[in-house]
Scaffold this motif. Structure first.
Motif, short mmCIF file in Angstrom:
data_model
loop_
_atom_site.label_atom_id
_atom_site.label_comp_id
_atom_site.label_asym_id
_atom_site.label_seq_id
_atom_site.Cartn_x
_atom_site.Cartn_y
_atom_site.Cartn_z
N GLU A 181 -34.54 1.94 37.19
CA GLU A 181 -34.60 3.38 36.95
C GLU A 181 -35.90 3.78 36.24
O GLU A 181 -36.50 4.81 36.54
N LYS A 182 -36.36 2.94 35.32
CA LYS A 182 -37.57 3.25 34.57
C LYS A 182 -38.86 2.91 35.32
O LYS A 182 -39.93 3.36 34.96
N SER A 183 -38.73 2.12 36.38
CA SER A 183 -39.92 1.67 37.09
C SER A 183 -40.56 2.80 37.90
O SER A 183 -39.86 3.64 38.48
N ASP A 184 -41.88 2.79 37.93
CA ASP A 184 -42.60 3.75 38.76
C ASP A 184 -43.26 3.07 39.96
O ASP A 184 -44.13 3.64 40.60
N LEU A 185 -42.81 1.84 40.26
CA LEU A 185 -43.43 1.11 41.36
C LEU A 185 -43.25 1.83 42.69
O LEU A 185 -44.19 1.92 43.49
N ALA A 209 -35.95 -4.80 44.69
CA ALA A 209 -35.04 -3.66 44.82
C ALA A 209 -35.74 -2.46 45.43
O ALA A 209 -35.17 -1.75 46.27
N VAL A 210 -36.97 -2.21 45.02
CA VAL A 210 -37.74 -1.09 45.56
C VAL A 210 -37.97 -1.26 47.05
O VAL A 210 -37.83 -0.31 47.84
N VAL A 267 -47.21 -10.15 40.26
CA VAL A 267 -46.04 -9.86 39.42
C VAL A 267 -45.59 -11.15 38.76
O VAL A 267 -45.32 -12.13 39.45
N HIS A 268 -45.51 -11.17 37.42
CA HIS A 268 -45.11 -12.42 36.78
C HIS A 268 -43.92 -12.30 35.85
O HIS A 268 -43.29 -13.32 35.55
N ASP A 269 -43.56 -11.11 35.39
CA ASP A 269 -42.37 -11.06 34.53
C ASP A 269 -41.13 -10.83 35.38
O ASP A 269 -41.17 -10.20 36.44
N GLY A 270 -40.02 -11.37 34.93
CA GLY A 270 -38.81 -11.43 35.74
C GLY A 270 -38.25 -10.08 36.15
O GLY A 270 -37.87 -9.89 37.31
N LEU A 271 -38.17 -9.14 35.21
CA LEU A 271 -37.60 -7.84 35.56
C LEU A 271 -38.45 -7.10 36.58
O LEU A 271 -37.92 -6.46 37.49
N SER A 272 -39.77 -7.18 36.44
CA SER A 272 -40.65 -6.54 37.43
C SER A 272 -40.45 -7.17 38.80
O SER A 272 -40.52 -6.48 39.82
N ALA A 273 -40.20 -8.47 38.83
CA ALA A 273 -39.97 -9.15 40.10
C ALA A 273 -38.67 -8.67 40.75
O ALA A 273 -38.61 -8.49 41.97
N PHE A 274 -37.64 -8.46 39.93
CA PHE A 274 -36.39 -7.90 40.46
C PHE A 274 -36.62 -6.50 40.99
O PHE A 274 -36.19 -6.15 42.09
N VAL A 275 -37.31 -5.68 40.19
CA VAL A 275 -37.57 -4.30 40.58
C VAL A 275 -38.35 -4.24 41.89
O VAL A 275 -38.05 -3.42 42.76
#
Length: 493
Positions: free
Chosen positions: A246-250, A51-52, A40-48
């Motif tokens: 909310e948009k993440s499907d992780l 959180a997940v 994971v390298h982009d910031g929002l994905s790292a937050f998600v």
């Protein structure tokens, strides 16, 4: 009541949760020494991702961070941790005292929760003001050693580690955005991570927050804190962080066993916590920096390094020079003066630029405009980029992601963590990221013109540019960096 100290060990991994079933699908049929890795390298994905993990936890959450900020991302994750504790998850949070100033009386309310405990690594007794400053001066030998680790372990089944702290800048929402890399992992390395966390948590260096001189705010009860957290999280429902989650499907992919993990052997490198108070008792061979150096020496074809704070010293310069002499191409991306957040570090690093280039090393420095297109997809306004990642691409089959900077502070003074991964696809992903971050519109490439350094880049209109002066800096910044480069403080930065 909280569990007693004798019970302060990792709990048995979850087996029946949605996440556990998904992880079992991923690991089924794999060898006992195999781990799965997802970069994971982009910031929002790292937050998600964090959180997940917190949302899906059913048994335990263990977190340790150098910086855990009281900003939007920190408050959201803390609120989610409180909610996890309310549903029965045991939460242990270890933070470094220098990186995370624990002064908020709400901390005591959180720590009163029967399922939550906060400990502070290597603390100064004074929380603020003159007393804290005096203690730091008088006890500098101890205070100088910090916990620079970043690690989250969920339910004993999944971990996240890398370079990111918990603060808005690491998750793309700040005036300065830190470019960084995390690794999500399942399989064999997770029990090792839990064991490492336990070593830190039960170390004499980790002090329960209740033993610190915080001002107890009796008006802030746990129930009141729950109400405030609920109101805050409701107010953040339209924030970029909440919308990204909310948009993440992780979560769905983890539960379904559909995350494209890359499988191979992985080894966690971690300093023993005792290094912070009795460094002489820890063999140098136990240092992650020492183990990493041995690994780098084994390279046969290429070594590509992304590192925020590069002060190689004579040993590092000798290592890279020897690799170059053995036909191993060494490529390095680090911060420029315009993107470095510590002027003293840049001053010390600048002394090594010319010797590195003379040895044949390819050297790039990040530009402040890096990552703007991706940021503007989610956040309004522009930010200044700063490199914070610590990654290594080794030949064609291995990669390393962690918290280790290539400076004396990381190698000698601090405690660090990182994971060495034997997998060709992770190697390729890190290599592609290096190419992306060193593109002419993202980084300046340095080259020698006779005895002088030149910075090469590409302007917005696609024109190739060259300058002989530190780009996008003011004269006083260059003068300050030059003065700092003369100071004998390399081992402290």
């Amino acid at each position: 009541m909280k569990a007693s100290s004798k019970d302060a060990r990792s709990l048995k991994p979850a087996e029946r949760s949605r996440l556990a079933r998904g992880v079992n699908k991923e690991t089924e049929g794999r060898g006992e020494d195999q781990s799965g890795f997802y970069l994971v390298h982009d910031g929002l994905s790292a937050f998600v991702a964090r959180a997940v993990m917190i949302e899906e936890a059913t048994v335990s959450l263990d977190l340790k961070y150098y910086i855990y900020s009281d900003d939007a991302s920190g408050r959201i994750l803390t609120g989610m941790l409180l909610q996890a504790a309310d549903r029965g998850v045991r939460v242990r949070l270890l933070v470094d005292d220098l990186g995370t100033r624990v002064t908020n009386p709400w901390v005591l309310a959180i720590d009163r929760h029967p399922n939550m405990e906060i400990r502070v690594f290597n603390p100064v007794e004074g929380r603020s003001g003159i007393r804290r400053g005096i203690e730091q001066v008088l006890d500098f030998g101890r205070i100088n050693h910090r916990m620079h680790n970043k690690l989250l372990v969920c339910d004993g089944n999944v971990l996240i580690t890398g370079g990111r702290n918990v603060a808005d800048g690491y998750f793309s929402k700040a005036e300065t955005e830190f470019l960084d890399v995390d690794m999500i992992a399942v399989g064999a390395v997770v029990p090792d991570a839990s064991s490492i966390f336990d070593d830190y948590w039960n170390s004499e260096v980790a002090v329960p927050v209740t033993k610190l001189a915080l001002v107890d705010d009796d008006t802030c009860t746990l129930d009141e804190l729950r109400e405030r957290v609920a109101v805050y999280l409701q107010g953040e429902r339209e924030s970029e962080f909440s919308r990204a989650l909310e948009k993440s499907d992780l979560a769905e992919k983890l539960i379904a066993g559909d995350v494209p993990f890359q499988w191979g052997k992985g080894v966690l490198f971690a300093d023993p916590p005792r290094k912070a108070i009795d460094r002489d008792s820890v063999p140098v061979s136990d240092y992650p920096g020492y183990k990493l150096e041995k690994t780098l020496k084994q390279c046969k074809q290429r070594l590509r390094i992304t590192n925020a704070y590069l002060i190689p010293g004579v040993p590092g310069l000798d290592l890279f020079s020897t690799l170059q002499q053995n036909d191993v191409q060494v490529d390095i991306l680090t911060n420029a003066l315009a993107t470095n957040d510590v002027a003293a570090v840049h001053g010390a690093y600048s002394r090594y630029r010319k010797p590195l280039l003379q040895a044949g090393v390819h050297l790039w420095e990040l530009r402040p405009v890096a990552q703007q297109k991706q940021r503007l997809h989610w956040f309004k306004g522009k930010s200044r980029a700063s490199l914070h990642a610590k990654t290594f691409v080794l030949d064609e089959d291995r990669g390393f992601v962690g918290s280790i900077n290539l400076d004396s502070r990381s190698i000698i003074q601090n405690t660090e963590v990182g994971v060495l991964i034997e997998n060709a696809e992770i190697n390729r992903q890190l290599n592609r990221l290096f190419d992306e971050w060193t593109a002419p519109d993202t980084a300046w490439q340095l080259a020698l013109d006779g005895d002088r350094i030149r910075w090469h880049w590409e302007s917005e209109d696609g024109q190739k540019r060259v300058t002989e002066c530190e780009p996008e800096t003011r004269w006083w910044q260059r003068v300050l960096a030059k003065i700092l480069s003369w100071l004998p403080i390399e081992e402290q930065i």
